[in-house]
Scaffold this active site. Structure first.
Site, mmCIF file in Angstrom:
data_model
loop_
_atom_site.group_PDB
_atom_site.id
_atom_site.type_symbol
_atom_site.label_atom_id
_atom_site.label_comp_id
_atom_site.label_asym_id
_atom_site.label_seq_id
_atom_site.Cartn_x
_atom_site.Cartn_y
_atom_site.Cartn_z
ATOM 1 N N THR A 203 1.690 -0.096 -7.105
ATOM 2 C CA THR A 203 2.181 0.133 -8.470
ATOM 3 C C THR A 203 2.286 -1.233 -9.150
ATOM 4 O OG1 THR A 203 3.400 2.138 -7.981
ATOM 5 C CG2 THR A 203 4.311 0.760 -9.731
ATOM 6 N N ARG A 231 4.121 16.400 -9.813
ATOM 7 C CA ARG A 231 5.192 15.479 -9.396
ATOM 8 C C ARG A 231 5.264 14.288 -10.373
ATOM 9 N NH1 ARG A 231 5.563 9.731 -7.770
ATOM 10 N NH2 ARG A 231 7.293 9.556 -6.333
ATOM 11 N N GLY A 233 7.096 10.604 -10.886
ATOM 12 C CA GLY A 233 7.846 9.579 -10.150
ATOM 13 C C GLY A 233 8.849 8.863 -11.041
ATOM 14 N N ASP A 234 9.356 7.767 -10.539
ATOM 15 C CA ASP A 234 10.370 6.989 -11.256
ATOM 16 C C ASP A 234 9.805 6.220 -12.442
ATOM 17 O OD1 ASP A 234 9.047 5.505 -9.003
ATOM 18 O OD2 ASP A 234 9.992 3.818 -10.027
ATOM 19 N N THR A 253 9.320 -0.714 -8.144
ATOM 20 C CA THR A 253 8.237 -0.177 -7.327
ATOM 21 C C THR A 253 8.804 0.240 -5.975
ATOM 22 O OG1 THR A 253 6.181 -0.670 -6.157
ATOM 23 C CG2 THR A 253 7.588 -2.548 -6.670
ATOM 24 N N GLY A 254 8.182 1.257 -5.382
ATOM 25 C CA GLY A 254 8.670 1.720 -4.087
ATOM 26 C C GLY A 254 8.761 3.235 -4.078
ATOM 27 N N GLY A 256 9.622 6.422 -5.179
ATOM 28 C CA GLY A 256 10.035 6.871 -6.502
ATOM 29 C C GLY A 256 11.239 7.791 -6.500
HETATM 30 N N1 ASP Z 1 7.327 4.153 -7.471
HETATM 31 C C1 ASP Z 1 6.020 4.753 -7.483
HETATM 32 C C2 ASP Z 1 6.187 6.273 -7.528
HETATM 33 O O1 ASP Z 1 7.000 6.789 -6.814
HETATM 34 C C3 ASP Z 1 5.181 4.372 -6.312
HETATM 35 C C4 ASP Z 1 5.189 2.910 -5.917
HETATM 36 O O2 ASP Z 1 5.823 2.100 -6.562
HETATM 37 O O3 ASP Z 1 4.533 2.568 -4.923
HETATM 38 O O4 ASP Z 1 5.472 6.916 -8.243
#
Ligand code: ASP
Length: 334
Positions: A203, A231, A233-234, A253-254, A256
Site C-alpha cells: 500500500t 470489502r 479497507g481502512d 498501512t497494514g 486494514g
Molecule cells: N491497509 C490496507 C488494507 O487493508 C492493506 C495494506 O496496507 O497492506 O486495505
C-alpha cells in the site's frame, strides 16, 4: 513586599507563557514530506536486486514530492504526484501491481485529505481509474460528497478528466501467476503470504506540509489479498487509514480491519490534540499501545514539519525529507 513578589511571579508566567506560545506558533521547517510503500515483514536476506529496486523506487518517489515542495509548490500536488508515481510502479500494491481479490480481480481504494480545511475525498472498489489518488482528490475538490463506492465512483470518474484504463492494466502477470499458485482459493487471512518475500506489503501513502502551511495526507491501495466481494479497507475510511487536520497529517498501512477498528489515523491526531503530545509520542502511543504487535505502520508529519514513521510489523518501505536537509530512505525499523 508580598504584592511585589506576586507581581514578579505573574510577570514571569506571562512572559514565559508568551515565549512558549510564540515558539509553538512558529513554523520550524519550510516544508516536509514522508511517504510509505507498505508495512509488513520484508526479510533482510531478500534478494539484493529486489531490495535495491524498492530503495530506488522510494528514492524516486521522494524526489518527486521534494522537488515540488522545494520550488514552493503545494503539499496537495506533492502528495498526489508522489502517490501517482508509486501507483504506476508495479512493485507496490496500488494502481498497477495491486493485489488480487478472491475472484482474481484488482479493486482499488484511495483517500486524500487537506488538513487545514478538514476537507477530504475517498473512493473504493474502482477498476478503471489509472491513478485512484487523483480521483480521490477530485472527489474532494469537485464534488459535494466525501466518499464514492464502486459503480458510483466510476460514474463520478466519467465526469472528470482522470485517465481511464482497461481493468487488466492493473494485473501484473507475474504477480497473477504467483497468486494463482499460492493464494487462489485460500480464503482471506491477513497472514497469507502474497509474495515469496513474506507478509504482503505495498500500500502507498504520503503526508506533507508546504511553505504556506498546507498539511495533506493521501493513501492508495489494492487492499488485501483475497478480499471478498465489496470489502472496504481502512485506506478510504477518513480517520482510519488517512487523516489530516490543522495539526498533523497521517497515512496508514497494514492490516486494514485492525487499523479501522482503532480509528487509527484520527487517534494519533487526537492524542496530540488532547494530551499535548508531540508527533513522535502520539505515534508511539498508536503503534505500541493502541494496536497489537505485527498489525500496522504509519507515517505522520505535523504542522511544524516534524516527521514520524513507525511500524510494529518489522518493516515498512519508507522515505522522508525536509527543508532542513533531512533525508531518509529505509525498509527496516532498526
Ligand atoms: N491497509 C490496507 C488494507 O487493508 C492493506 C495494506 O496496507 O497492506 O486495505
Amino acid at each position: 513586599m508580598y504584592k511585589v513578589k506576586t507581581l514578579i511571579i505573574a510577570l514571569i508566567i506571562v512572559l514565559f507563557g508568551n515565549i512558549e506560545t510564540s515558539a509553538q506558533d512558529k513554523k520550524i521547517k519550510e516544508w516536509a514530506i514522508a511517504l510509505h510503500g507498505g508495512a509488513g515483514y520484508y526479510p533482510k536476506d531478500a534478494p539484493a536486486e529486489r531490495t535495491q529496486a524498492y530503495m530506488e523506487a522510494l528514492d524516486e518517489a521522494l524526489a518527486i514530492g521534494t522537488e515540488i515542495l522545494e520550488s514552493g509548490g503545494n503539499a496537495m500536488d506533492a502528495v498526489e504526484a508522489t502517490i501517482q508515481y508509486l501507483e504506476n510502479n508495479e512493485l507496490f500494491n496500488a494502481g498497477r501491481g495491486a493485489v488480487f481479490t478472491a475472484e482474481g480481480k484488482n479493486e482499488l481504494d484511495a483517500a486524500f485529505m487537506h488538513g487545514n480545511t478538514l476537507n477530504a475525498g475517498a473512493i473504493t472498489g474502482v477498476t478503471t481509474v489509472k491513478n485512484p489518488i487523483s480521483l480521490a482528490r477530485k472527489v474532494m475538490e469537485e464534488s459535494n460528497h466525501v466518499f464514492f463506492a464502486s459503480e458510483g465512483a466510476e460514474i463520478f470518474a466519467d465526469q472528470t478528466n482522470v485517465e481511464r484504463v482497461d481493468p487488466l492494466y492493473f494485473r501484473v502477470e507475474e504477480k497473477y501467476e504467483r497468486w494463482k499458485r499460492n493464494n487462489a482459493g485460500q480464503g482471506y487471512n491477513h497472514n497469507d503470504s502474497e509474495t515469496e518475500n513474506g507478509w504482503k506489503m505495498g500500500t502507498v501513502g504520503a503526508v506533507a506540509v508546504d511553505s504556506e502551511g498546507n498539511i495533506v495526507a493521501g493513501t492508495s491501495t489494492g487492499g488485501m489479498t483475497n478480499k471478498k466481494f465489496g470489502r472496504v479497507g481502512d485506506v478510504p475510511i477518513i480517520g482510519s487509514g488517512t487523516y489530516a487536520n490543522d495539526l498533523v497529517a497521517v497515512s496508514a498501512t497494514g492490516w486494514g480491519e485492525r487499523i479501522m477498528l482503532n480509528v487509527s489515523a484520527h487517534a494519533l491526531a487526537m492524542h496530540m490534540q488532547f494530551t499535548g503530545s508531540n508527533v513522535d509520542e502520539a505515534m508511539n502511543y498508536l503503534v505500541d499501545d493502541l494496536l497489537n504487535p505485527r498489525e500496522a505502520g504509519f507515517i505522520a508529519v505535523d504542522k511544524y514539519g516534524n516527521i514520524s514513521m513507525r511500524t510494529n510489523t518489522g518493516s515498512m518501505f519508507q522515505a522522508a525529507a525536509d527543508s532542513e536537509g533531512f533525508k531518509k530512505v529505509a525498509i527496516w525499523e532498526d
